[in-house]
Enzyme design. Structure first.
Site, short mmCIF file in Angstrom:
data_model
loop_
_atom_site.label_atom_id
_atom_site.label_comp_id
_atom_site.label_asym_id
_atom_site.label_seq_id
_atom_site.Cartn_x
_atom_site.Cartn_y
_atom_site.Cartn_z
N LYS A 164 -7.07 3.16 20.22
CA LYS A 164 -7.03 3.90 18.95
C LYS A 164 -8.40 3.85 18.27
O LYS A 164 -8.84 4.84 17.68
CB LYS A 164 -5.94 3.31 18.04
N ASN A 167 -10.62 6.94 16.80
CA ASN A 167 -11.12 6.97 15.43
C ASN A 167 -12.65 7.05 15.38
O ASN A 167 -13.21 7.70 14.50
CB ASN A 167 -10.63 5.75 14.63
N ALA A 170 -1.04 7.33 2.26
CA ALA A 170 -0.37 8.32 3.10
C ALA A 170 0.53 7.65 4.16
O ALA A 170 1.69 8.04 4.35
CB ALA A 170 -1.40 9.22 3.77
N VAL A 171 0.00 6.64 4.83
CA VAL A 171 0.77 6.01 5.92
C VAL A 171 1.86 5.08 5.36
O VAL A 171 3.01 5.11 5.81
CB VAL A 171 -0.18 5.27 6.89
N GLY A 172 1.51 4.28 4.36
CA GLY A 172 2.51 3.38 3.75
C GLY A 172 3.68 4.17 3.18
O GLY A 172 4.85 3.81 3.35
N ASN A 225 -9.34 18.17 12.22
CA ASN A 225 -9.45 17.52 13.54
C ASN A 225 -9.59 18.52 14.68
O ASN A 225 -10.35 18.32 15.61
CB ASN A 225 -8.23 16.63 13.80
N GLY A 253 0.84 -1.20 0.00
CA GLY A 253 0.00 0.00 0.00
C GLY A 253 0.87 1.24 0.00
O GLY A 253 1.75 1.40 0.86
N SER A 275 -8.41 10.70 7.92
CA SER A 275 -8.49 9.84 6.74
C SER A 275 -9.93 9.75 6.23
O SER A 275 -10.18 9.73 5.02
CB SER A 275 -7.94 8.46 7.07
N GLU A 306 -13.35 3.72 6.00
CA GLU A 306 -13.12 2.58 6.91
C GLU A 306 -14.20 2.49 7.98
O GLU A 306 -13.97 1.93 9.04
CB GLU A 306 -11.74 2.75 7.56
#
Ligand code: PAF
Length: 296
Positions: A175, A179, A10-12, A193, A7, A245, A257
């Site tokens: 977490k 979320n 953004a995070v990968g 945020n 992947g 996200s 998600e």
């Protein structure tokens, strides 16, 4: 070490760039058919990576899977034919609910779950901005995975802070709570945020936190409503200018998600017969938004 990053979101991408800067060999496994990728942090020069090379995948010392929860199954299917049984596989995504099927698929592979509060924003197909520093926590979920605590040091060197968790489920629930609070609200209202720290969201956040804390306690996690709320507000402050996200998924009309985040919470709440009206309302609002997308 040789890493395969599954992947290139953004995070990968953030992990790929920082691991390569730390001296590791990084190879990407992505949906795109490229055989090489160019990636950069906004402020830094481009870095080049090999991609989608089965030989590099097979030679990897560690696989870091950074796709979304609903993409994990498909990603693991594409990896499995190439991997050696002793290669540690780390799943790092928002939400919960992928562990059981990953355990069934990966059998005796060292399997780890990780959760990160590092905030990363995709600025373009190839560029990210690292918008907030947050902790990454990882831990094994089968006997061979539980022996992989050495990976904490490796990841911590590349992108600190990282911590090992003997009970990773606890960290995942903490977490998940954050979320459940931040993601749907910032998605629905299309806000950053930090906006959630304003008084107009206070009642809703209190209500969400108390439902979430009830479910967490029923799941054996020692917490209370105030802890859930304070943790969320501190992440909202630390990532104040970040778009979550789910905010980005709604903005770009992509699947979110929500099922692995609020959906997972509601699923557990139903099992314990706990009412979660505020979370259900957010779940339905995101689902309605997703259904309204006009896909070709
Ligand atoms: O999903 C996200 O965007 C992140 O997990 C978080 C912590 C909410 C920060 O934006």
């Amino acid at each position: 070490m040789h890493f395969t990053l599954v992947g290139a979101g953004a995070v990968g991408t953030l992990w790929g760039l920082t691991l390569q800067e730390a001296g590791h060999h990084v190879h990407f496994w992505t949906r795109a058919e490229q055989t090489s990728l160019t990636r950069s942090l906004e402020s830094q020069a481009e870095q080049h990576f090999p991609a989608n090379n089965p030989a590099l995948l097979a030679d990897s010392d560690c696989i870091l899977v950074c796709v979304k929860a609903f993409q994990v199954d498909t990603a693991l299917n594409s990896l499995l034919p190439h991997l050696h049984q002793d290669t540690p596989v780390i799943l790092m995504h928002n939400g919960m609910g992928t562990a059981q099927s990953a355990l069934e698929k990966l059998g005796t592979f060292p399997l780890l779950l990780a959760t990160t509060s590092q905030a990363s924003l995709l600025l373009s197909e190839t560029t990210i901005r690292h918008t907030g520093i947050g902790e990454t926590r990882l831990g094994g979920i089968n006997p061979s995975g539980k022996r992989c605590d050495f990976l904490t040091e490796v990841l911590n060197h590349a992108l600190p802070p990282c911590a090992w968790e003997n009970k990773i489920e606890q960290a995942l629930w903490q977490k998940l709570a954050i979320n459940c609070m931040i993601n749907p609200l910032t998605g629905i209202f299309q806000i950053q945020n930090g906006e959630l720290t304003k008084p107009e969201y206070s009642d809703q956040l209190h209500q969400l936190a108390s439902e979430i804390a009830l479910v967490m306690r029923a799941e054996g996690i020692d917490t209370d409503s105030d802890t859930v709320l304070q943790r969320t507000l501190s992440v909202a402050n630390a990532t104040a200018t970040n778009y979550s996200s789910m905010n980005r998924d709604v903005f770009f009309k992509r699947a979110s998600e929500i099922d692995a985040i609020t959906g997972y919470l509601i699923h557990c709440a139903n099992r314990h017969r706990i009412a979660t009206p505020e979370n259900q309302a957010l779940y339905l609002a995101i689902k309605n938004l997703e259904q309204s997308y006009d896909h070709p």
